[in-house]
Design a protein around this motif. Structure first.
Motif, PDB file in Angstrom:
ATOM      1  N   LEU A  44       0.829  -1.203   0.000  1.00 55.67           N
ATOM      2  CA  LEU A  44       0.000   0.000   0.000  1.00 55.67           C
ATOM      3  C   LEU A  44       0.866   1.257   0.000  1.00 55.67           C
ATOM      4  CD1 LEU A  44      -2.784  -0.938   2.578  1.00 55.67           C
ATOM      5  CD2 LEU A  44      -2.692  -1.415   0.130  1.00 55.67           C
ATOM      6  N   THR A  57      -4.892   1.299  -1.733  1.00 55.24           N
ATOM      7  CA  THR A  57      -5.270   1.945  -0.474  1.00 55.24           C
ATOM      8  C   THR A  57      -6.650   2.582  -0.585  1.00 55.24           C
ATOM      9  OG1 THR A  57      -2.946   2.397  -0.013  1.00 55.24           O
ATOM     10  CG2 THR A  57      -4.559   3.630   1.256  1.00 55.24           C
ATOM     11  N   TYR A 257      -5.024   1.408   7.595  1.00 60.91           N
ATOM     12  CA  TYR A 257      -5.652   0.710   6.477  1.00 60.91           C
ATOM     13  C   TYR A 257      -5.854  -0.781   6.749  1.00 60.91           C
ATOM     14  CZ  TYR A 257      -4.192   5.057   4.278  1.00 60.91           C
ATOM     15  OH  TYR A 257      -3.999   6.382   3.992  1.00 60.91           O
TER      16      TYR A 257
END
Length: 396
Positions: A44, A57, A257
């Motif tokens: 990411l 992401t 995330y």
């Protein structure tokens, strides 16, 4: 429900212990842990549209907002993520209270977890506003009538959708309708309801509803959902370079995330508890209906069993409840009862569980009681092991 199929997804249950501590944080199934790990190693980047990492992401964030919106019956464009429900509530209280002043009023309940009390009390104190307290019946744990506390100066009403101490499920819609008649904002704490029943922000009448994924098989995180138009009218503290878009303007710093991915996986797991068709919201409805039936049967078994053990008192007799039971045993401190249960392989902790006002109001003080919380992975055998362990303590 196919409880054995559900249980097979939880590595922690392979230890053979009875986990009745879900109200403080549920166990985590493999798909959630795998989603967290996969996201952390997926390459990411900060959010954007230039590189594949940025795109991945963005997809993680969008998927989590969509899942949380489905869970709470709310527009995903109004879903805010934060460190915890407590943090999100403090942030919102600071923002809303900027428009409060002397003569304004805020209503909180003694039934709530302190995370839906203290942020509003402190914000009111700073604004020189008045705090009005809504009580509950100490015997039944049923919430009182909010109407006598409301005036044209009421700015906010904070109420729980389910008590994390007694399991009480108040008539939130009735509270919300009365609050809206005087123009007040309604903030609903659904942390303890979301693991046990389908939440619908509009049906509850909530302007803002909050929950915690780690109570329904997910990672430690807070979720807040509101109408995007409501959020557009609020100006929270933020860094100058950070976006002013909603809902991002309410999210401080970089989002976790991997935890968002875990939250999506947890909601998908909830939606698959029972076989179902249609979109995720429809499947959540089917699963949560099956879960309510499963848990209602078990809590009846638990309450019936406890009623037959001398010296045991169950606190609260709400008409509608989550599968959460608070008990004390005559002659034994709650902490000692919990310790005895742990020795029998049963996890049922003791305390007030941050519902300090509720514990005091019910006459349990700072000590509280022993809390047994049932979940999708709870079995009849788990309930019977708890009952046997309690009975062994009273008979000795």
């Amino acid at each position: 429900m196919d409880v054995e199929r559900i249980r097979s997804a939880f590595p922690a249950l392979e230890l053979g212990e009875v986990r009745l501590d879900g109200p403080g944080g549920s166990q985590v199934p493999r798909p959630v842990a795998e989603a967290v790990a996969a996201t952390m190693t997926a390459g990411l980047a900060n959010r954007g549209a230039l590189t594949p990492g940025e795109g991945r992401t963005e997809q993680v964030v969008a998927a989590a907002r969509s899942a949380a919106g489905d869970l709470l019956g709310s527009d995903p464009r109004g879903v805010v993520f934060g460190r915890s429900m407590t943090q999100l509530t403090f942030d919102l209280a600071r923002t809303l209270s900027r428009s409060w002043g002397p003569g304004d009023e805020v209503v909180v309940t003694r039934l709530d977890h302190d995370a839906n009390i203290r942020p509003w009390v402190l914000a009111a104190e700073r604004a020189s506003a008045t705090v009005r307290w809504l009580g509950f019946d100490p015997v039944t744990a049923e919430l009182g009538d909010v109407a006598p506390l409301l005036t044209e100066r009421t700015r906010l009403v904070a109420v729980t959708a389910a008590s994390n101490l007694f399991g009480t499920r108040p008539d939130v819609r009735r509270v919300a309708d009365a609050a809206h008649e005087v123009g007040a904002v309604v903030h609903v704490d659904a942390v303890h309801l979301a693991p046990h029943a389908l939440v619908d922000r509009a049906e509850l009448g909530a302007d803002v509803v909050a929950c915690s994924p780690y109570k329904f098989f997910g990672p430690h995180l807070g979720v807040q959902a509101a109408d995007p138009d409501f959020l557009e009218g609020l100006r929270p503290d933020k860094l100058v370079p950070s976006t002013d878009a909603v809902p991002e303007r309410f999210e401080l710093g970089t989002l976790p995330y991997e935890l968002l991915a875990g939250t999506t996986a947890a909601i998908d797991f909830l939606a698959a508890l029972e076989p179902g068709e249609g979109d995720r919201r429809a499947r959540l409805g089917a699963s949560m209906a099956g879960l309510e039936a499963h848990e209602a049967s078990l809590v009846d078994r638990l309450l019936d069993g406890l009623a037959g053990i001398d010296g045991v008192t169950v606190h609260g007799r709400p008409v509608r409840r989550t599968p959460t039971v608070l008990l004390t045993v005559a002659g034994h401190a709650p902490a000692d009862v919990s310790r005895h249960l742990a020795g029998a392989g049963v996890h049922a902790p003791a305390g007030h569980f941050y519902a300090i006002e509720a514990s005091r109001h019910a006459g349990l003080g700072e000590t509280g009681g022993v809390r047994a919380g049932l979940a999708a992975y709870t079995t009849e055998d788990d309930v019977d092991r708890l009952l046997a362990a309690v009975a062994s303590l009273t008979s000795s």
